[in-house]
Design a protein around this motif. Structure first.
Motif, PDB file in Angstrom:
ATOM      1  N   THR A  49       0.824  -1.206   0.000  1.00  0.00           N
ATOM      2  CA  THR A  49       0.000   0.000   0.000  1.00  0.00           C
ATOM      3  C   THR A  49       0.863   1.263   0.000  1.00  0.00           C
ATOM      4  O   THR A  49       0.581   2.208  -0.738  1.00  0.00           O
ATOM      5  CB  THR A  49      -0.978   0.013   1.193  1.00  0.00           C
ATOM      6  N   GLU A  50       1.934   1.280   0.810  1.00  0.00           N
ATOM      7  CA  GLU A  50       2.814   2.451   0.836  1.00  0.00           C
ATOM      8  C   GLU A  50       3.573   2.601  -0.482  1.00  0.00           C
ATOM      9  O   GLU A  50       3.783   3.719  -0.958  1.00  0.00           O
ATOM     10  CB  GLU A  50       3.788   2.357   2.004  1.00  0.00           C
ATOM     11  N   GLY A  51       3.959   1.473  -1.073  1.00  0.00           N
ATOM     12  CA  GLY A  51       4.644   1.520  -2.358  1.00  0.00           C
ATOM     13  C   GLY A  51       3.754   2.087  -3.454  1.00  0.00           C
ATOM     14  O   GLY A  51       4.192   2.905  -4.273  1.00  0.00           O
ATOM     15  N   SER A  52       2.506   1.677  -3.447  1.00  0.00           N
ATOM     16  CA  SER A  52       1.550   2.195  -4.433  1.00  0.00           C
ATOM     17  C   SER A  52       1.343   3.700  -4.241  1.00  0.00           C
ATOM     18  O   SER A  52       1.307   4.467  -5.207  1.00  0.00           O
ATOM     19  CB  SER A  52       0.219   1.453  -4.290  1.00  0.00           C
ATOM     20  N   TRP A  53       1.232   4.112  -2.979  1.00  0.00           N
ATOM     21  CA  TRP A  53       1.072   5.537  -2.671  1.00  0.00           C
ATOM     22  C   TRP A  53       2.291   6.323  -3.139  1.00  0.00           C
ATOM     23  O   TRP A  53       2.160   7.383  -3.753  1.00  0.00           O
ATOM     24  CB  TRP A  53       0.850   5.709  -1.168  1.00  0.00           C
ATOM     25  N   ASN A  54       3.490   5.828  -2.861  1.00  0.00           N
ATOM     26  CA  ASN A  54       4.709   6.514  -3.288  1.00  0.00           C
ATOM     27  C   ASN A  54       4.792   6.619  -4.806  1.00  0.00           C
ATOM     28  O   ASN A  54       5.283   7.621  -5.338  1.00  0.00           O
ATOM     29  CB  ASN A  54       5.955   5.821  -2.728  1.00  0.00           C
ATOM     30  N   GLN A  55       4.322   5.607  -5.509  1.00  0.00           N
ATOM     31  CA  GLN A  55       4.311   5.674  -6.972  1.00  0.00           C
ATOM     32  C   GLN A  55       3.379   6.781  -7.457  1.00  0.00           C
ATOM     33  O   GLN A  55       3.713   7.549  -8.372  1.00  0.00           O
ATOM     34  CB  GLN A  55       3.856   4.343  -7.563  1.00  0.00           C
ATOM     35  N   GLU A  96      11.201   4.113  -6.199  1.00  0.00           N
ATOM     36  CA  GLU A  96      11.259   3.548  -4.846  1.00  0.00           C
ATOM     37  C   GLU A  96       9.928   2.886  -4.492  1.00  0.00           C
ATOM     38  O   GLU A  96       9.898   1.820  -3.870  1.00  0.00           O
ATOM     39  CB  GLU A  96      11.603   4.635  -3.829  1.00  0.00           C
ATOM     40  N   GLY A  97       8.845   3.524  -4.880  1.00  0.00           N
ATOM     41  CA  GLY A  97       7.522   2.961  -4.624  1.00  0.00           C
ATOM     42  C   GLY A  97       7.309   1.644  -5.363  1.00  0.00           C
ATOM     43  O   GLY A  97       6.715   0.706  -4.821  1.00  0.00           O
ATOM     44  N   GLN A  98       7.801   1.570  -6.599  1.00  0.00           N
ATOM     45  CA  GLN A  98       7.682   0.321  -7.359  1.00  0.00           C
ATOM     46  C   GLN A  98       8.440  -0.809  -6.670  1.00  0.00           C
ATOM     47  O   GLN A  98       7.943  -1.928  -6.565  1.00  0.00           O
ATOM     48  CB  GLN A  98       8.209   0.518  -8.783  1.00  0.00           C
ATOM     49  N   GLN A  99       9.636  -0.495  -6.184  1.00  0.00           N
ATOM     50  CA  GLN A  99      10.435  -1.511  -5.485  1.00  0.00           C
ATOM     51  C   GLN A  99       9.769  -1.931  -4.181  1.00  0.00           C
ATOM     52  O   GLN A  99       9.733  -3.108  -3.832  1.00  0.00           O
ATOM     53  CB  GLN A  99      11.845  -0.989  -5.223  1.00  0.00           C
ATOM     54  N   GLN A 100       9.229  -0.972  -3.455  1.00  0.00           N
ATOM     55  CA  GLN A 100       8.572  -1.254  -2.186  1.00  0.00           C
ATOM     56  C   GLN A 100       7.323  -2.116  -2.425  1.00  0.00           C
ATOM     57  O   GLN A 100       7.074  -3.077  -1.696  1.00  0.00           O
ATOM     58  CB  GLN A 100       8.188   0.060  -1.506  1.00  0.00           C
ATOM     59  N   GLU A 101       6.547  -1.775  -3.438  1.00  0.00           N
ATOM     60  CA  GLU A 101       5.341  -2.563  -3.747  1.00  0.00           C
ATOM     61  C   GLU A 101       5.720  -3.985  -4.163  1.00  0.00           C
ATOM     62  O   GLU A 101       5.084  -4.957  -3.738  1.00  0.00           O
ATOM     63  CB  GLU A 101       4.526  -1.897  -4.855  1.00  0.00           C
ATOM     64  N   ALA A 102       6.761  -4.121  -4.968  1.00  0.00           N
ATOM     65  CA  ALA A 102       7.204  -5.455  -5.402  1.00  0.00           C
ATOM     66  C   ALA A 102       7.644  -6.293  -4.203  1.00  0.00           C
ATOM     67  O   ALA A 102       7.329  -7.489  -4.129  1.00  0.00           O
ATOM     68  CB  ALA A 102       8.337  -5.331  -6.415  1.00  0.00           C
ATOM     69  N   LYS A 103       8.353  -5.668  -3.263  1.00  0.00           N
ATOM     70  CA  LYS A 103       8.777  -6.370  -2.042  1.00  0.00           C
ATOM     71  C   LYS A 103       7.555  -6.885  -1.282  1.00  0.00           C
ATOM     72  O   LYS A 103       7.517  -8.027  -0.820  1.00  0.00           O
ATOM     73  CB  LYS A 103       9.601  -5.430  -1.162  1.00  0.00           C
ATOM     74  N   GLY A 104       6.534  -6.053  -1.156  1.00  0.00           N
ATOM     75  CA  GLY A 104       5.303  -6.453  -0.477  1.00  0.00           C
ATOM     76  C   GLY A 104       4.572  -7.557  -1.212  1.00  0.00           C
ATOM     77  O   GLY A 104       4.002  -8.465  -0.595  1.00  0.00           O
ATOM     78  N   GLN A 105       4.571  -7.501  -2.543  1.00  0.00           N
ATOM     79  CA  GLN A 105       3.918  -8.541  -3.332  1.00  0.00           C
ATOM     80  C   GLN A 105       4.612  -9.886  -3.146  1.00  0.00           C
ATOM     81  O   GLN A 105       3.948 -10.916  -2.987  1.00  0.00           O
ATOM     82  CB  GLN A 105       3.895  -8.153  -4.811  1.00  0.00           C
ATOM     83  N   VAL A 106       5.942  -9.876  -3.152  1.00  0.00           N
ATOM     84  CA  VAL A 106       6.684 -11.121  -2.938  1.00  0.00           C
ATOM     85  C   VAL A 106       6.363 -11.685  -1.556  1.00  0.00           C
ATOM     86  O   VAL A 106       6.115 -12.880  -1.402  1.00  0.00           O
ATOM     87  CB  VAL A 106       8.206 -10.890  -3.119  1.00  0.00           C
ATOM     88  N   LYS A 140      -3.755  -6.478 -13.276  1.00  0.00           N
ATOM     89  CA  LYS A 140      -4.186  -5.095 -13.488  1.00  0.00           C
ATOM     90  C   LYS A 140      -3.032  -4.250 -14.041  1.00  0.00           C
ATOM     91  O   LYS A 140      -3.210  -3.463 -14.968  1.00  0.00           O
ATOM     92  CB  LYS A 140      -4.693  -4.526 -12.162  1.00  0.00           C
ATOM     93  N   LYS A 141      -1.844  -4.445 -13.474  1.00  0.00           N
ATOM     94  CA  LYS A 141      -0.674  -3.694 -13.933  1.00  0.00           C
ATOM     95  C   LYS A 141      -0.317  -4.075 -15.372  1.00  0.00           C
ATOM     96  O   LYS A 141      -0.011  -3.213 -16.194  1.00  0.00           O
ATOM     97  CB  LYS A 141       0.514  -3.963 -13.011  1.00  0.00           C
ATOM     98  N   ALA A 142      -0.369  -5.372 -15.682  1.00  0.00           N
ATOM     99  CA  ALA A 142      -0.062  -5.826 -17.043  1.00  0.00           C
ATOM    100  C   ALA A 142      -1.065  -5.259 -18.049  1.00  0.00           C
ATOM    101  O   ALA A 142      -0.682  -4.851 -19.152  1.00  0.00           O
ATOM    102  CB  ALA A 142      -0.048  -7.353 -17.101  1.00  0.00           C
ATOM    103  N   GLU A 143      -2.340  -5.215 -17.669  1.00  0.00           N
ATOM    104  CA  GLU A 143      -3.364  -4.649 -18.553  1.00  0.00           C
ATOM    105  C   GLU A 143      -3.126  -3.156 -18.779  1.00  0.00           C
ATOM    106  O   GLU A 143      -3.275  -2.655 -19.901  1.00  0.00           O
ATOM    107  CB  GLU A 143      -4.756  -4.882 -17.966  1.00  0.00           C
TER     108      GLU A 143
END
Length: 189
Positions: free
Chosen positions: A81-87, A115-125, A177-180
């Motif tokens: 959520t924070e990563g998405s917000w930062n993006q 940074e937000g993309q990296q943070q969101e990816a970390k959360g997704q993993v 959703k991101k791929a679309e």
């Protein structure tokens, strides 16, 4: 002994694969023997398996929470959520910086977005790994509890599995959703 007819049947991805293979074999045998009844039964089994597979993937994703088709609930990790917000904020800064010609703001926005993309990816993993682990724990624990006749334990592990499925499906929904969105962006160019 429990009454199997009163137990709720939830869609199962694994069972849908088994049913699909069973239907394919049944249809092939019908083709080899010339038995159109077996062919038709095999096709029906495959069609039902496909519907069950689609239903097993159904769920709802909104406001950082995922709910699976079998009642599992999972909240997104704070990194997601924070990563998405930062993006979002980073993209806005980058756009405003570009509009007003402020290279520093534009650069800061680009960095915050990355940074937000990296943070969101970390959360997704993290959520994906946790979801897969919980699904496995739920399947094994539920099987053991069921074999032991422990209905409460089985219900507990069924919920663990369902919650894990919700976490996994939530990540999958975000990635789709991101791929679309990326494909739509490519189609515009």
């Amino acid at each position: 002994m429990s009454d199997q007819t009163n137990q709720q049947q939830t869609p199962s991805t694994l069972q849908s694969y088994v049913d699909s293979a069973t239907g394919a074999v049944q249809s092939a045998i019908g083709s080899l023997t010339g038995n159109t009844g077996d062919q038709a039964k095999g096709q029906v089994t495959q069609d039902q398996a496909k519907a069950e597979h689609e239903q097993s993937k159904a769920g709802v994703k909104a406001a950082g929470v995922s709910i699976s088709s079998d009642g599992g609930v999972a909240k997104d990790s704070t990194d997601r959520t924070e990563g998405s917000w930062n993006q979002t904020i980073g993209s806005a800064k980058e756009a405003v910086g570009g509009l007003i010609g402020h290279e520093g703001l534009k650069k800061a926005g680009r960095e915050q977005n990355l940074e937000g993309q990296q943070q969101e990816a970390k959360g997704q993993v993290s959520d994906l790994a946790g979801g897969v682990t919980d699904r496995a724990k739920g399947v094994v624990g539920g099987a053991v509890a069921g074999a032991m006749g422990d209905n409460e334990g089985k219900a507990h592990y069924d919920q663990v599995r369902a919650d894990g499925k919700a976490a996994q499906r939530g990540v999958e929904a975000d990635l789709e959703k991101k791929a679309e969105a990326e494909q739509a962006q490519k189609d515009k160019q």
